[in-house]
Motif scaffolding. Structure first.
Motif, PDB file in Angstrom:
ATOM      1  N   MET A   1      14.696  14.724  91.145  1.00 31.77           N
ATOM      2  CA  MET A   1      15.935  15.182  90.502  1.00 31.77           C
ATOM      3  C   MET A   1      16.477  14.065  89.613  1.00 31.77           C
ATOM      4  N   ALA A   2      16.772  14.410  88.358  1.00 38.63           N
ATOM      5  CA  ALA A   2      17.333  13.433  87.416  1.00 38.63           C
ATOM      6  C   ALA A   2      18.650  13.957  86.866  1.00 38.63           C
ATOM      7  N   ILE A   3      19.544  13.041  86.596  1.00 37.66           N
ATOM      8  CA  ILE A   3      20.891  13.382  86.113  1.00 37.66           C
ATOM      9  C   ILE A   3      21.106  12.707  84.769  1.00 37.66           C
ATOM     10  N   LEU A   4      21.647  13.456  83.810  1.00 38.16           N
ATOM     11  CA  LEU A   4      21.932  12.904  82.483  1.00 38.16           C
ATOM     12  C   LEU A   4      23.440  12.764  82.319  1.00 38.16           C
ATOM     13  N   VAL A   5      23.893  11.542  82.047  1.00 38.52           N
ATOM     14  CA  VAL A   5      25.304  11.266  81.795  1.00 38.52           C
ATOM     15  C   VAL A   5      25.485  10.991  80.306  1.00 38.52           C
ATOM     16  N   ILE A   6      26.422  11.694  79.677  1.00 37.26           N
ATOM     17  CA  ILE A   6      26.679  11.503  78.254  1.00 37.26           C
ATOM     18  C   ILE A   6      27.750  10.420  78.112  1.00 37.26           C
ATOM     19  N   ALA A   7      27.418   9.337  77.431  1.00 42.73           N
ATOM     20  CA  ALA A   7      28.308   8.180  77.348  1.00 42.73           C
ATOM     21  C   ALA A   7      29.437   8.426  76.360  1.00 42.73           C
ATOM     22  N   GLU A   8      30.635   8.068  76.777  1.00 48.77           N
ATOM     23  CA  GLU A   8      31.794   8.050  75.876  1.00 48.77           C
ATOM     24  C   GLU A   8      31.975   6.618  75.395  1.00 48.77           C
ATOM     25  N   HIS A   9      32.104   6.433  74.089  1.00 48.56           N
ATOM     26  CA  HIS A   9      32.168   5.076  73.543  1.00 48.56           C
ATOM     27  C   HIS A   9      32.771   5.114  72.139  1.00 48.56           C
ATOM     28  N   ASN A  10      32.975   3.937  71.558  1.00 47.15           N
ATOM     29  CA  ASN A  10      33.503   3.828  70.193  1.00 47.15           C
ATOM     30  C   ASN A  10      32.518   3.131  69.265  1.00 47.15           C
ATOM     31  N   ASN A  11      31.249   3.175  69.642  1.00 49.68           N
ATOM     32  CA  ASN A  11      30.141   2.525  68.922  1.00 49.68           C
ATOM     33  C   ASN A  11      30.112   1.014  69.116  1.00 49.68           C
TER      34      ASN A  11
END
Length: 310
Positions: A1-11
């Motif tokens: 099982m793998a989980i994908l987290v979408i990163a929040e950032h400002n570059n």
């Protein structure tokens, strides 16, 4: 099982909310991967790879991703969704912007604003402005989830050395809508969702000019400045100050509510604060029901005295 987290950032830097989202992913269990989509965002990818719980970073670079639209970001996520049992993002304006589109494209029901992980398919989330907690079980093949950052302790931002793999973004850029501009309130004070101390004003402040009293105290305390929706709607302060159900969810160590009556929508955004102090001349104000310390007094007398005492 793998989980994908979408990163929040400002570059440039990885958002604090992403560290809390990673903590939720770790509670689910399995390999945790992070998707960083941006422009000139190598530093963010490296920061994500250094997080202790991350085993791989997917890095999408494109000039149009400096300020990604929901259409482009959702397309990139969906294109790379194969093999993942869970897709997580923070329950901020960032996560709320694209996760419904991801859910629609994957034909699954997103689960929003979780505050607890019970198992890999069962989660808890607040409903009715936080007055009840729903336990939600999903049988979808892919769980698309937004995470309330204040409910999870952030993971360590160091100690890891995950692989960084470049992925193609060009084919997924949506060209029928584009970012035009944004107006941000610049401040040297802490960001609301990351501050340990917050002092907020409400309609009782009377005007935007009177918020200067709150700002002076905030500077002495090293605090962030917040506001109720009533104060924002009245034009006293910008809407990025707003704390509440339709604003930012915060849980600082100290929350000082000045001239805020305590409408249910505002309480939903701050009632998890460790210590709550309320200043209001109306002794029947609902804010006193959840306050640890309450002062029934005229704020225009109290704030100058508090400033002098500090």
């Amino acid at each position: 099982m793998a989980i994908l987290v979408i990163a929040e950032h400002n570059n440039e830097t990885l958002g604090a909310s992403t560290l809390s989202t990673l903590a939720a992913a770790a509670k689910i269990g399995g390999d945790v991967h992070v998707l960083v989509a941006g422009s000139n965002s190598q530093a963010v990818a490296e920061a994500a790879s250094a997080c202790s719980s991350v085993s791989k970073v997917l890095h999408a670079e494109h000039a149009d991703l400096a300020h990604p639209t929901a259409e482009s970001l959702a397309a990139i996520v969906v294109a790379n969704a194969e093999g993942y049992s869970h897709i997580l993002a923070s329950a901020s304006t960032f996560g709320k912007n694209f996760t419904p589109r991801v859910g629609a494209k994957l034909d699954v029901q997103p689960i929003s604003d979780i505050v607890s992980v019970e198992s890999e398919d069962t989660f808890k989330r607040p409903i009715y402005a936080g007055n009840a907690i729903a336990t939600v079980q999903s049988s979808d093949s892919v769980k698309v989830i937004t995470v309330r950052g204040t409910a999870f302790d952030a993971v360590e931002a160091s100690g890891g050395s995950a692989e960084i793999a470049a992925i193609d973004a060009a084919a997924h850029i949506f060209d029928k809508s584009k970012f035009e501009s944004q107006e941000l309130t610049k401040s040297e004070r802490p960001e609301l969702t990351a501050a340990k101390v917050i002092i907020s004003g409400g309609r009782g402040m009377g005007s935007g000019e009177n918020f200067q009293m709150i700002e002076e105290i905030a500077d002495k305390l090293g605090a962030a400045v917040g506001a109720s929706r009533a104060a924002v709607d009245a034009g006293f302060v910008p809407n990025d100050y707003q704390v509440g159900q339709t604003g930012k969810i915060v849980a600082p160590e100290l929350y000082i509510a000045v001239g805020i009556s305590g409408a249910i929508q505002h309480l939903a955004g701050m009632k998890d604060s460790k210590v709550i102090v309320a200043i209001n001349k109306d002794e029947e104000a609902p804010i006193f029901q959840i306050a640890d310390y309450g002062l029934v007094a005229d704020l225009f007398k109290v704030l100058p005295e508090l400033k002098d005492a500090l």
